[in-house]
Every structure is written in structure tokens, then in C-alpha cells.
Design a protein around this motif. Structure first.
Motif, mmCIF file in Angstrom:
data_model
loop_
_atom_site.group_PDB
_atom_site.id
_atom_site.type_symbol
_atom_site.label_atom_id
_atom_site.label_comp_id
_atom_site.label_asym_id
_atom_site.label_seq_id
_atom_site.Cartn_x
_atom_site.Cartn_y
_atom_site.Cartn_z
ATOM 1 N N ARG A 47 34.721 23.284 57.114
ATOM 2 C CA ARG A 47 34.656 22.900 55.648
ATOM 3 C C ARG A 47 36.008 22.526 55.107
ATOM 4 N N PRO A 48 36.324 21.475 54.321
ATOM 5 C CA PRO A 48 37.451 20.971 53.937
ATOM 6 C C PRO A 48 38.228 22.048 53.188
ATOM 7 N N SER A 49 39.561 21.793 53.428
ATOM 8 C CA SER A 49 40.698 22.591 52.940
ATOM 9 C C SER A 49 40.759 22.398 51.631
ATOM 10 N N ARG A 50 40.759 23.406 50.432
ATOM 11 C CA ARG A 50 40.954 23.332 49.178
ATOM 12 C C ARG A 50 41.929 24.336 48.646
ATOM 13 N N LYS A 51 42.458 24.058 47.617
ATOM 14 C CA LYS A 51 43.658 24.978 46.960
ATOM 15 C C LYS A 51 42.775 26.263 46.516
ATOM 16 N N PRO A 52 42.947 27.420 46.905
ATOM 17 C CA PRO A 52 42.258 28.746 46.856
ATOM 18 C C PRO A 52 42.314 28.965 45.275
ATOM 19 N N ASP A 53 41.285 29.338 44.724
ATOM 20 C CA ASP A 53 41.042 29.674 43.437
ATOM 21 C C ASP A 53 41.551 30.987 43.143
ATOM 22 N N ARG A 54 42.547 31.102 42.165
ATOM 23 C CA ARG A 54 43.354 32.360 41.908
ATOM 24 C C ARG A 54 42.506 33.513 41.393
ATOM 25 N N PHE A 55 41.358 33.112 40.874
ATOM 26 C CA PHE A 55 40.468 33.966 40.317
ATOM 27 C C PHE A 55 39.505 34.656 41.215
ATOM 28 N N GLU A 56 39.276 33.657 41.942
ATOM 29 C CA GLU A 56 38.213 33.942 43.147
ATOM 30 C C GLU A 56 39.253 35.100 44.079
ATOM 31 N N ALA A 57 40.290 34.860 44.116
ATOM 32 C CA ALA A 57 41.096 35.700 45.247
ATOM 33 C C ALA A 57 41.371 37.169 44.425
ATOM 34 N N ALA A 58 41.174 37.164 43.145
ATOM 35 C CA ALA A 58 41.209 38.392 42.546
ATOM 36 C C ALA A 58 40.185 39.190 42.324
ATOM 37 N N ARG A 59 38.960 38.475 42.185
ATOM 38 C CA ARG A 59 37.759 39.065 42.099
ATOM 39 C C ARG A 59 37.419 40.338 43.017
ATOM 40 N N GLY A 60 36.816 41.194 42.314
ATOM 41 C CA GLY A 60 36.574 42.515 43.216
ATOM 42 C C GLY A 60 37.548 43.499 43.639
ATOM 43 N N LYS A 61 38.945 43.263 43.126
ATOM 44 C CA LYS A 61 40.212 43.896 43.892
ATOM 45 C C LYS A 61 40.613 44.978 42.980
ATOM 46 N N ALA A 62 40.050 45.093 41.740
ATOM 47 C CA ALA A 62 40.287 46.160 40.879
ATOM 48 C C ALA A 62 40.031 47.530 41.581
ATOM 49 N N ASP A 63 40.645 48.572 41.507
ATOM 50 C CA ASP A 63 40.128 49.752 41.900
ATOM 51 C C ASP A 63 39.990 50.760 40.934
ATOM 52 N N VAL A 64 40.324 50.223 39.569
ATOM 53 C CA VAL A 64 39.939 51.267 38.218
ATOM 54 C C VAL A 64 38.906 50.912 37.732
ATOM 55 N N LYS A 65 37.973 52.064 37.567
ATOM 56 C CA LYS A 65 36.727 51.667 36.921
ATOM 57 C C LYS A 65 36.780 52.056 35.466
ATOM 58 N N TRP A 66 37.030 50.990 34.426
ATOM 59 C CA TRP A 66 37.223 50.937 33.163
ATOM 60 C C TRP A 66 35.790 51.332 32.469
ATOM 61 N N ARG A 67 35.809 52.179 31.555
ATOM 62 C CA ARG A 67 34.653 51.995 30.599
ATOM 63 C C ARG A 67 34.955 50.975 29.546
ATOM 64 N N THR A 68 34.069 50.604 28.657
ATOM 65 C CA THR A 68 34.305 49.587 27.967
ATOM 66 C C THR A 68 35.228 50.190 26.585
ATOM 67 N N ASP A 69 34.561 51.242 26.164
ATOM 68 C CA ASP A 69 35.036 51.987 25.050
ATOM 69 C C ASP A 69 36.531 52.456 25.579
ATOM 70 N N ASP A 70 36.877 53.020 26.707
ATOM 71 C CA ASP A 70 38.480 53.349 27.003
ATOM 72 C C ASP A 70 39.183 52.110 27.077
ATOM 73 N N LEU A 71 38.648 51.012 27.666
ATOM 74 C CA LEU A 71 39.598 49.878 27.781
ATOM 75 C C LEU A 71 39.762 49.450 26.251
ATOM 76 N N MET A 72 38.998 49.424 25.398
ATOM 77 C CA MET A 72 39.154 48.857 24.010
ATOM 78 C C MET A 72 39.938 49.771 23.339
#
Length: 79
Positions: A47-72
Motif C-alpha cells: 500500500r502507498p505510504s501516506r501521512k498517518p492520521d493523528r486521530f486514527e493513531a489515538a482512536r481506541g487508546k483511552a483506558d478511562v471509561k467516562w460516563r457522559t454525565d460524569d464528563l459533562m
């Protein structure tokens, strides 16, 4: 499948062929003529090399499970 040659000698590779060879913009291809005089196209390399997507690299990396109410509540504390 027919296609038209441009004045610059370019053709569009039909979608069915691009899909079959898994070709993406920037992919390298090689053309050859076999003994029967038919043109054969091969995908070159991976596959052709392309600049890595910064959002794709971070997707799924969070280990803290926030509930919407707690985050807000956390975000609104300083407001």
C-alpha cells in the motif's frame, strides 16, 4: 471493459480492476505485454505510504471509561 485514451496517453483504470487489485491513489502499477499481445497490469509493492492520521493513531487508546454525565459535570465545573 473499455476506457478512452486521453491526448496525454492516460487512461482511467476501471473501478472493478482497482478494487480487484486493491489499488488506491498513489499505488504503483506495472504494465507488461504477454506472448498473446495482451496488456497485463500488476500491483507493485504494498500500500502507498501516506501521512498517518493523528486521530486514527489515538482512536481506541483511552483506558478511562467516562460516563457522559460524569464528563459533562467535570467540564462544567469551571463554567
Amino acid at each position: 471493459m473499455a476506457t478512452t485514451l486521453t491526448s496525454k496517453g492516460q487512461v482511467t483504470i476501471p473501478k472493478q480492476i482497482r478494487d480487484a487489485l486493491n489499488l488506491a491513489p498513489g499505488s504503483s502499477v506495472e504494465f507488461a505485454v504477454n506472448k498473446e499481445g495482451e496488456v497485463v497490469i500488476h500491483k507493485v509493492g504494498g500500500r502507498p505510504s501516506r501521512k498517518p492520521d493523528r486521530f486514527e493513531a489515538a482512536r481506541g487508546k483511552a483506558d478511562v471509561k467516562w460516563r457522559t454525565d460524569d464528563l459533562m459535570a467535570l467540564l462544567r465545573r469551571d463554567a
